[in-house]
Design a protein around this motif. Structure first.
Motif, mmCIF file in Angstrom:
data_model
loop_
_atom_site.group_PDB
_atom_site.id
_atom_site.type_symbol
_atom_site.label_atom_id
_atom_site.label_comp_id
_atom_site.label_asym_id
_atom_site.label_seq_id
_atom_site.Cartn_x
_atom_site.Cartn_y
_atom_site.Cartn_z
ATOM 1 N N PRO A 1 14.879 -13.587 -19.906
ATOM 2 C CA PRO A 1 13.739 -14.304 -20.502
ATOM 3 C C PRO A 1 12.791 -13.332 -21.204
ATOM 4 O O PRO A 1 12.715 -12.166 -20.843
ATOM 5 C CB PRO A 1 13.062 -14.953 -19.296
ATOM 6 C CG PRO A 1 13.454 -14.112 -18.130
ATOM 7 C CD PRO A 1 14.821 -13.560 -18.466
ATOM 8 N N LYS A 2 12.098 -13.823 -22.177
ATOM 9 C CA LYS A 2 11.107 -13.005 -22.891
ATOM 10 C C LYS A 2 9.752 -13.029 -22.201
ATOM 11 O O LYS A 2 8.942 -12.135 -22.396
ATOM 12 C CB LYS A 2 10.946 -13.531 -24.321
ATOM 13 C CG LYS A 2 12.215 -13.520 -25.103
ATOM 14 C CD LYS A 2 12.130 -12.507 -26.169
ATOM 15 C CE LYS A 2 13.383 -12.633 -27.009
ATOM 16 N NZ LYS A 2 13.861 -11.374 -27.429
ATOM 17 N N LEU A 3 9.501 -14.084 -21.392
ATOM 18 C CA LEU A 3 8.202 -14.258 -20.753
ATOM 19 C C LEU A 3 8.389 -14.834 -19.356
ATOM 20 O O LEU A 3 9.113 -15.816 -19.181
ATOM 21 C CB LEU A 3 7.345 -15.211 -21.598
ATOM 22 C CG LEU A 3 5.971 -15.578 -21.071
ATOM 23 C CD1 LEU A 3 5.065 -14.357 -20.994
ATOM 24 C CD2 LEU A 3 5.348 -16.627 -21.978
ATOM 25 N N VAL A 4 7.743 -14.206 -18.369
ATOM 26 C CA VAL A 4 7.743 -14.707 -16.996
ATOM 27 C C VAL A 4 6.298 -15.036 -16.641
ATOM 28 O O VAL A 4 5.424 -14.170 -16.730
ATOM 29 C CB VAL A 4 8.315 -13.664 -16.010
ATOM 30 C CG1 VAL A 4 8.205 -14.162 -14.578
ATOM 31 C CG2 VAL A 4 9.759 -13.340 -16.363
ATOM 32 N N LEU A 5 6.048 -16.295 -16.270
ATOM 33 C CA LEU A 5 4.700 -16.751 -15.927
ATOM 34 C C LEU A 5 4.599 -17.008 -14.429
ATOM 35 O O LEU A 5 5.497 -17.602 -13.839
ATOM 36 C CB LEU A 5 4.368 -18.047 -16.660
ATOM 37 C CG LEU A 5 4.445 -18.022 -18.174
ATOM 38 C CD1 LEU A 5 4.210 -19.424 -18.727
ATOM 39 C CD2 LEU A 5 3.436 -17.045 -18.745
ATOM 40 N N MET A 6 3.493 -16.584 -13.820
ATOM 41 C CA MET A 6 3.193 -16.888 -12.424
ATOM 42 C C MET A 6 1.869 -17.646 -12.423
ATOM 43 O O MET A 6 0.816 -17.069 -12.719
ATOM 44 C CB MET A 6 3.041 -15.612 -11.597
ATOM 45 C CG MET A 6 4.278 -14.787 -11.450
ATOM 46 S SD MET A 6 5.458 -15.369 -10.246
ATOM 47 C CE MET A 6 4.512 -15.434 -8.772
ATOM 48 N N LYS A 7 1.923 -18.942 -12.116
ATOM 49 C CA LYS A 7 0.713 -19.757 -12.059
ATOM 50 C C LYS A 7 0.074 -19.588 -10.683
ATOM 51 O O LYS A 7 0.704 -19.832 -9.662
ATOM 52 C CB LYS A 7 1.046 -21.217 -12.315
ATOM 53 C CG LYS A 7 1.552 -21.459 -13.714
ATOM 54 C CD LYS A 7 1.838 -22.925 -13.935
ATOM 55 C CE LYS A 7 2.371 -23.148 -15.347
ATOM 56 N NZ LYS A 7 2.641 -24.566 -15.588
ATOM 57 N N ARG A 25 7.369 -7.201 -9.864
ATOM 58 C CA ARG A 25 7.817 -8.096 -10.941
ATOM 59 C C ARG A 25 7.397 -7.558 -12.301
ATOM 60 O O ARG A 25 8.134 -7.657 -13.274
ATOM 61 C CB ARG A 25 7.274 -9.520 -10.758
ATOM 62 C CG ARG A 25 7.813 -10.251 -9.528
ATOM 63 C CD ARG A 25 9.322 -10.084 -9.420
ATOM 64 N NE ARG A 25 9.860 -10.505 -8.152
ATOM 65 C CZ ARG A 25 10.011 -9.722 -7.074
ATOM 66 N NH1 ARG A 25 9.617 -8.480 -7.090
ATOM 67 N NH2 ARG A 25 10.560 -10.181 -5.973
ATOM 68 N N TYR A 26 6.208 -6.967 -12.352
ATOM 69 C CA TYR A 26 5.745 -6.359 -13.598
ATOM 70 C C TYR A 26 6.709 -5.257 -14.034
ATOM 71 O O TYR A 26 7.133 -5.204 -15.195
ATOM 72 C CB TYR A 26 4.331 -5.801 -13.410
ATOM 73 C CG TYR A 26 3.895 -4.877 -14.512
ATOM 74 C CD1 TYR A 26 3.440 -5.378 -15.726
ATOM 75 C CD2 TYR A 26 3.942 -3.491 -14.351
ATOM 76 C CE1 TYR A 26 3.046 -4.524 -16.748
ATOM 77 C CE2 TYR A 26 3.556 -2.635 -15.356
ATOM 78 C CZ TYR A 26 3.103 -3.154 -16.554
ATOM 79 O OH TYR A 26 2.726 -2.311 -17.560
ATOM 80 N N GLU A 27 7.062 -4.368 -13.096
ATOM 81 C CA GLU A 27 7.968 -3.256 -13.415
ATOM 82 C C GLU A 27 9.355 -3.770 -13.805
ATOM 83 O O GLU A 27 9.981 -3.246 -14.739
ATOM 84 C CB GLU A 27 8.076 -2.291 -12.235
ATOM 85 C CG GLU A 27 6.795 -1.542 -11.931
ATOM 86 C CD GLU A 27 6.381 -0.576 -13.023
ATOM 87 O OE1 GLU A 27 7.245 -0.100 -13.791
ATOM 88 O OE2 GLU A 27 5.175 -0.281 -13.117
ATOM 89 N N CYS A 34 10.615 -7.793 -21.149
ATOM 90 C CA CYS A 34 9.923 -9.079 -21.231
ATOM 91 C C CYS A 34 8.487 -8.925 -20.717
ATOM 92 O O CYS A 34 8.113 -7.896 -20.156
ATOM 93 C CB CYS A 34 10.665 -10.167 -20.463
ATOM 94 S SG CYS A 34 10.717 -9.967 -18.688
ATOM 95 N N THR A 35 7.684 -9.944 -20.903
ATOM 96 C CA THR A 35 6.289 -9.952 -20.495
ATOM 97 C C THR A 35 6.135 -10.691 -19.183
ATOM 98 O O THR A 35 6.693 -11.775 -19.005
ATOM 99 C CB THR A 35 5.416 -10.649 -21.571
ATOM 100 O OG1 THR A 35 5.545 -9.925 -22.793
ATOM 101 C CG2 THR A 35 3.964 -10.695 -21.173
#
Length: 70
Positions: A1-7, A25-27, A34-35
């Motif tokens: 994925p290009k973007l991983v979101l954590m709400k 997860r950031y690393e 990806c972001t």
């Protein structure tokens, strides 16, 4: 994925394990190109991120009362 979101809107508590999870997860995302973005952390969680200095490293999107800031 290009973007991983954590709400994070419903998160009420976070300790060092939570900080470690976010950094891991950031690393991982950084290594994959990806972001990794945290969405809408409550004030208490945002304060923990600020005190740890992680707010400078992580991409955090805040949405309060209908206004969006980054």
């Amino acid at each position: 994925p290009k973007l991983v979101l954590m709400k994070l809107g419903g998160v009420e508590f976070m300790d060092s394990a939570g900080l470690g999870f976010f950094m891991g997860r950031y690393e991982l995302c950084r290594g994959l190109g990806c972001t990794f973005r945290l969405i809408d952390p409550p004030p208490r969680i945002l304060r923990i991120l600020e005190l740890s200095g992680m707010d400078k490293k992580l991409d955090i999107e805040r949405v309060y009362q209908g206004s969006k800031t980054q």
